[in-house]
Write an enzyme that holds these catalytic residues in place. Structure first.
Site, PDB file in Angstrom:
ATOM      1  N   ARG A   1      44.442  42.909  59.156  1.00  0.00           N
ATOM      2  CA  ARG A   1      43.324  42.348  59.764  1.00  0.00           C
ATOM      3  C   ARG A   1      43.513  42.612  61.338  1.00  0.00           C
ATOM      4  O   ARG A   1      44.161  42.032  62.040  1.00  0.00           O
ATOM      5  CB  ARG A   1      43.488  40.816  59.368  1.00  0.00           C
ATOM      6  CG  ARG A   1      43.036  40.821  57.900  1.00  0.00           C
ATOM      7  CD  ARG A   1      43.044  39.407  57.451  1.00  0.00           C
ATOM      8  NE  ARG A   1      44.728  38.882  57.200  1.00  0.00           N
ATOM      9  CZ  ARG A   1      44.961  37.862  56.612  1.00  0.00           C
ATOM     10  NH1 ARG A   1      44.273  36.776  55.906  1.00  0.00           N
ATOM     11  NH2 ARG A   1      46.422  37.578  56.705  1.00  0.00           N
TER      12      ARG A   1
ATOM     13  N   TYR B   1      54.895  38.551  39.558  1.00  0.00           N
ATOM     14  CA  TYR B   1      55.100  38.134  41.021  1.00  0.00           C
ATOM     15  C   TYR B   1      56.783  37.815  41.094  1.00  0.00           C
ATOM     16  O   TYR B   1      57.650  38.650  41.984  1.00  0.00           O
ATOM     17  CB  TYR B   1      54.878  36.777  41.297  1.00  0.00           C
ATOM     18  CG  TYR B   1      55.123  36.383  42.713  1.00  0.00           C
ATOM     19  CD1 TYR B   1      54.599  36.937  43.990  1.00  0.00           C
ATOM     20  CD2 TYR B   1      56.111  35.284  42.996  1.00  0.00           C
ATOM     21  CE1 TYR B   1      55.195  36.930  45.195  1.00  0.00           C
ATOM     22  CE2 TYR B   1      56.397  34.918  44.435  1.00  0.00           C
ATOM     23  CZ  TYR B   1      55.929  35.681  45.527  1.00  0.00           C
ATOM     24  OH  TYR B   1      56.426  35.238  46.899  1.00  0.00           O
TER      25      TYR B   1
END
Ligand code: 8X3
Length: 251
Positions: free
Chosen positions: A36, A152
């Site tokens: 980002r 995960y």
């Protein structure tokens, strides 16, 4: 003496951002990496008063992007002393039979392969310099598997194995490896895991005082400040109320 250089992945939020702030205030020039750009630019603005900041925008999952961007760093910036492999996420929390393959790919590609790509791009500089310190942000999930978290947990068990393997192979080059396995840390982690469901995410951190991203940043700084003869090899870090992956004492 010139400042040391640290490269941090996933620096736009959470543990990565807190580590960037902590290291900047302790005179590390920084290469902050993330997906980002806007957030990274804000962080650069915030930290430029302390140290020099370079910014790389990439997603660790895309090998050619990672290798190209790191290779494009000016020579001075390639003398990386500290690598913080922090980028990574959990996507979904569901029983194995109901798991989404897209989520599985995202976790294996980001948490495992992404960490490898970034390390592969940087370790040769450290070997050449005969020094370096690599932090791999694992998880309590890498120590113990919990229900609904098979993939995960598998991705973080891979991080644990990579940390051990790196230590075996890189110690002779003067490179330290610190594996950090946090329990619950109040960041955007659960919001990502629950795909934007803020209410569900909030509940994970209610009824007790969770770890903060700054606590992990403190541990990283502590490990960096240890005498050269010392390697902080592997740390599990919990909130005071947590005793196992899914065991948290709530009032
Ligand atoms: C984050 C901690 O316990 O949700 O890796 O897996 S946990």
């Amino acid at each position: 003496m010139e400042n040391k250089i640290a490269l941090i992945t996933g620096a736009s939020s959470g543990i990565g951002k807190a580590t960037a702030i902590k290291l900047a205030k302790n005179n590390y020039d920084l290469i902050i990496c993330g997906r980002r750009k806007e957030r990274l630019l804000e962080l650069k603005d915030l930290l430029s008063e302390y140290v020099d900041i370079e910014l790389l925008v990439f997603d660790v999952r895309f090998k050619s992007e990672v290798l190209k961007q790191i290779d494009s760093l000016p020579d001075r910036w390639k003398n990386i002393d500290v690598l913080v492999n922090n980028a990574g996420n959990a996507h979904g929390l569901s029983s194995f039979d109901e798991g989404d393959i897209v989520d599985w790919d995202a976790m294996i590609d980001g948490n495992v392969k992404g960490l490898l790509y970034v390390s592969k791009a940087i370790v040769p500089f450290m070997v050449e310099n005969k020094s370096g310190h690599i932090f791999n942000i694992s998880s309590i999930a890498g120590k113990q598997t919990y229900e609904n978290g098979a993939v995960y947990c598998a991705s973080k068990k891979a991080v644990e194995a990579i940390s051990e393997g790196m230590r075996l192979d890189l110690t002779k080059h003067g490179i330290k490896i610190t594996n950090i396995a946090p329990g619950a840390v109040a960041t955007e982690f659960s919001e990502v895991r629950f795909k934007g469901d803020k209410e569900k995410a909030k509940k994970v951190y209610e009824g007790y005082e969770p770890l903060l991203a700054e606590d992990i940043a403190d541990l990283i700084l502590y490990s960096l400040k240890a005498p050269d003869r010392v390697t902080i090899a592997d740390v599990t870090i919990f909130a005071k109320a947590q005793s196992a992956p899914t065991t948290i004492y709530k009032d």
